[in-house]
Scaffold this motif. Structure first.
Motif, short mmCIF file in Angstrom:
data_model
loop_
_atom_site.label_atom_id
_atom_site.label_comp_id
_atom_site.label_asym_id
_atom_site.label_seq_id
_atom_site.Cartn_x
_atom_site.Cartn_y
_atom_site.Cartn_z
N SER A 156 0.83 -1.20 0.00
CA SER A 156 0.00 0.00 0.00
C SER A 156 0.86 1.26 0.00
CB SER A 156 -0.91 0.01 1.23
OG SER A 156 -1.63 1.23 1.28
N ARG A 157 0.47 2.23 -0.80
CA ARG A 157 1.16 3.52 -0.80
C ARG A 157 0.68 4.40 0.36
NH1 ARG A 157 2.14 5.46 -6.99
NH2 ARG A 157 2.37 3.41 -7.93
N ASN A 158 -0.45 4.05 0.94
CA ASN A 158 -1.05 4.84 2.01
C ASN A 158 -0.50 4.37 3.35
OD1 ASN A 158 -2.58 6.33 3.73
ND2 ASN A 158 -4.56 5.47 3.12
N LEU A 159 0.38 5.15 3.94
CA LEU A 159 1.02 4.74 5.20
C LEU A 159 0.03 4.70 6.36
CD1 LEU A 159 4.33 6.70 4.75
CD2 LEU A 159 4.07 4.23 4.75
N ASP A 160 -1.09 5.34 6.22
CA ASP A 160 -2.12 5.23 7.26
C ASP A 160 -2.68 3.81 7.35
OD1 ASP A 160 -1.94 7.87 8.04
OD2 ASP A 160 -3.47 8.56 6.64
N ASP A 161 -2.44 3.01 6.31
CA ASP A 161 -2.88 1.61 6.32
C ASP A 161 -2.03 0.72 7.21
OD1 ASP A 161 -4.94 2.08 4.61
OD2 ASP A 161 -3.96 1.27 2.82
N LEU A 162 -1.01 1.26 7.81
CA LEU A 162 -0.12 0.44 8.64
C LEU A 162 -0.87 -0.26 9.77
CD1 LEU A 162 3.17 2.51 9.02
CD2 LEU A 162 2.97 0.19 8.14
N TYR A 163 -1.96 0.32 10.22
CA TYR A 163 -2.70 -0.30 11.32
C TYR A 163 -3.25 -1.68 10.94
CZ TYR A 163 -7.20 0.82 9.15
OH TYR A 163 -8.27 0.89 8.30
N CYS A 164 -3.29 -1.97 9.64
CA CYS A 164 -3.86 -3.24 9.17
C CYS A 164 -2.90 -4.41 9.36
CB CYS A 164 -4.27 -3.13 7.71
SG CYS A 164 -5.48 -1.84 7.36
N LEU A 165 -2.15 -4.43 10.42
CA LEU A 165 -1.28 -5.55 10.79
C LEU A 165 -0.32 -5.94 9.67
CD1 LEU A 165 -3.72 -7.80 12.84
CD2 LEU A 165 -2.36 -5.86 13.59
N SER A 232 3.39 -14.47 16.03
CA SER A 232 3.73 -13.31 15.21
C SER A 232 2.54 -12.36 15.09
CB SER A 232 4.19 -13.76 13.82
OG SER A 232 4.39 -12.66 12.97
N LEU A 233 1.38 -12.93 14.86
CA LEU A 233 0.18 -12.13 14.71
C LEU A 233 -0.20 -11.43 16.02
CD1 LEU A 233 -1.90 -11.33 12.61
CD2 LEU A 233 -3.26 -13.33 13.26
N ARG A 234 -0.03 -12.13 17.14
CA ARG A 234 -0.30 -11.50 18.44
C ARG A 234 0.65 -10.33 18.69
NH1 ARG A 234 -0.90 -16.93 20.13
NH2 ARG A 234 1.18 -16.92 21.10
N GLU A 235 1.90 -10.50 18.29
CA GLU A 235 2.85 -9.39 18.44
C GLU A 235 2.44 -8.21 17.57
OE1 GLU A 235 6.91 -10.41 17.77
OE2 GLU A 235 7.09 -11.61 19.58
N ALA A 236 2.01 -8.48 16.34
CA ALA A 236 1.58 -7.42 15.44
C ALA A 236 0.36 -6.69 16.01
CB ALA A 236 1.26 -7.99 14.06
N LEU A 237 -0.57 -7.43 16.60
CA LEU A 237 -1.74 -6.83 17.23
C LEU A 237 -1.31 -5.89 18.36
CD1 LEU A 237 -4.82 -6.66 17.73
CD2 LEU A 237 -4.57 -8.66 19.23
N LYS A 238 -0.41 -6.35 19.18
CA LYS A 238 0.09 -5.53 20.30
C LYS A 238 0.74 -4.25 19.79
CE LYS A 238 3.22 -5.78 24.30
NZ LYS A 238 4.16 -6.66 25.05
N ILE A 239 1.52 -4.37 18.72
CA ILE A 239 2.22 -3.21 18.16
C ILE A 239 1.22 -2.20 17.59
CG2 ILE A 239 3.72 -2.49 16.25
CD1 ILE A 239 5.17 -5.27 16.72
N ILE A 254 -8.62 -4.79 15.50
CA ILE A 254 -9.11 -6.07 16.00
C ILE A 254 -9.79 -6.86 14.87
CG2 ILE A 254 -10.78 -7.13 17.58
CD1 ILE A 254 -10.14 -4.78 19.51
N PHE A 255 -10.52 -6.16 14.00
CA PHE A 255 -11.13 -6.83 12.85
C PHE A 255 -10.05 -7.47 11.98
CE2 PHE A 255 -12.01 -6.49 8.29
CZ PHE A 255 -13.11 -7.34 8.19
N TYR A 256 -9.01 -6.70 11.66
CA TYR A 256 -7.95 -7.24 10.82
C TYR A 256 -7.21 -8.38 11.51
CZ TYR A 256 -8.21 -4.09 6.86
OH TYR A 256 -8.62 -3.46 5.72
N TYR A 257 -7.13 -8.33 12.83
CA TYR A 257 -6.50 -9.41 13.56
C TYR A 257 -7.26 -10.72 13.33
CZ TYR A 257 -5.23 -12.45 17.43
OH TYR A 257 -4.84 -13.53 18.18
N SER A 262 -7.81 -15.94 10.66
CA SER A 262 -8.54 -16.93 9.85
C SER A 262 -7.68 -17.40 8.67
CB SER A 262 -9.86 -16.35 9.36
OG SER A 262 -9.64 -15.31 8.42
N LYS A 263 -6.88 -16.51 8.11
CA LYS A 263 -6.00 -16.89 7.01
C LYS A 263 -4.94 -17.88 7.48
CE LYS A 263 -4.37 -13.82 4.21
NZ LYS A 263 -3.75 -12.58 3.69
N LYS A 264 -4.39 -17.63 8.66
CA LYS A 264 -3.36 -18.53 9.18
C LYS A 264 -3.94 -19.91 9.51
CE LYS A 264 -0.15 -15.03 10.83
NZ LYS A 264 0.84 -15.36 9.78
#
Length: 283
Positions: A156-165, A232-239, A254-257, A262-264
């Motif tokens: 993504s070029r949109n850095l605001d998307d970083l919250y999406c884990l 790894s995903l739990r760490e990303a959620l915490k971050i 939390i939705f993206y988490y 589900s993907k994992k």
């Protein structure tokens, strides 16, 4: 423009040569190639030295009981150098920090063992852009099931998307200015997602980012973060929750988490044909 390319490895003699050759064979030769080995016992250390000496002449070699260091200059290219450190570490990000500390060129990128630069012209194409930024980033090719399935993961070029884990940011597709990276090392409290933490930290500290749709690296799905996917995903959620205080954004995180979770789970239990399609989705 000069590059410090770092490869971190531990007991992976099978893949180390292909990874190293992807850096050595770059058409752009203003490169410092740093290999950090965690004290391998399977012959990886000896293989690395063999490959380096095939291409370079020794400038410095230090041998100690718990540490080995080799500094060498390429035989054919005076601006291509090797630094090889073999020493026990406290995990992948501790090893990566050692690479950052050893680096002396303009920009640092990590091509860890099992991954490789996407083609021979990656560094030349980046240097030709003549950009000025703290972080350069591009796209990533993902290999799934030992290279039997490949696809380009568009960042993504949109850095605001970083919250999406993660949002497809990580060490393989980012070049960070050396002086910036030395100021912001990887947080070794995170064992699997510290590169995500670093990118978020740089963004929150108003570092300048520059994007190009160059495919930088080919990343082999199945590394440490995949093998320990749930942690790894739990760490990303915490971050992500740490760097965002807005309530609505926290709900989105939390939705993206749960979407990523589900993907994992699907990668573990669903048919391969379904997983291949699922991996292309963002999140």
């Amino acid at each position: 423009m000069t590059f410090s390319i770092v490869t971190v490895v531990f007991n992976d003699i099978i893949h180390i040569e292909k990874t190293m050759e992807s850096v050595i064979n770059q058409t752009y030769k203003n490169v410092e190639y740093i290999i950090i080995d965690g004290g391998s016992t399977d012959g990886t250390k000896e293989k690395i030295r063999e490959i380096v000496l095939k291409h370079a002449e020794i400038i410095q070699e230090d041998k100690e009981d718990s540490k080995y260091f080799l500094y060498a200059q390429a035989k054919k290219y005076q601006n291509f150098y090797f630094k090889f450190l073999s020493q026990k570490d406290k995990g992948i990000f501790d090893a990566m920090n050692k690479g950052v500390i050893l680096s002396q060129n303009d920009y640092i990128n990590f091509v860890n063992c099992g991954d490789f630069l996407h083609n021979q012209n990656v560094l030349a194409n980046i240097a030709a852009l003549n950009f000025s930024a703290d972080v350069f980033y591009g796209d990533l090719e993902i290999c799934y099931l030992d290279h039997n399935h490949k696809f380009i993961k568009k960042t993504s070029r949109n850095l605001d998307d970083l919250y999406c884990l993660f949002r497809d940011f990580g060490h393989p597709n980012c070049f960070i200015k050396s002086q910036v990276h030395k100021k912001y090392l990887y947080d070794t409290n995170y064992k699997l997602a510290s590169d995500y933490d670093l990118i978020y930290k740089l963004y929150r500290n108003h570092c300048k980012f520059y994007f190009s749709d160059i495919v930088i690296s080919t990343f082999n799905s199945g590394g440490a973060s995949d093998q320990n996917g749930f942690k790894s995903l739990r760490e990303a959620l915490k971050i992500a929750l740490f760097y965002n205080t807005n309530f609505i954004v926290k709900i989105k995180i939390i939705f993206y988490y749960f979407f990523s979770l589900s993907k994992k789970i699907a990668k573990l239990y669903l048919p391969v044909s379904f997983v291949k399609s699922l991996l292309k989705f963002k999140g």
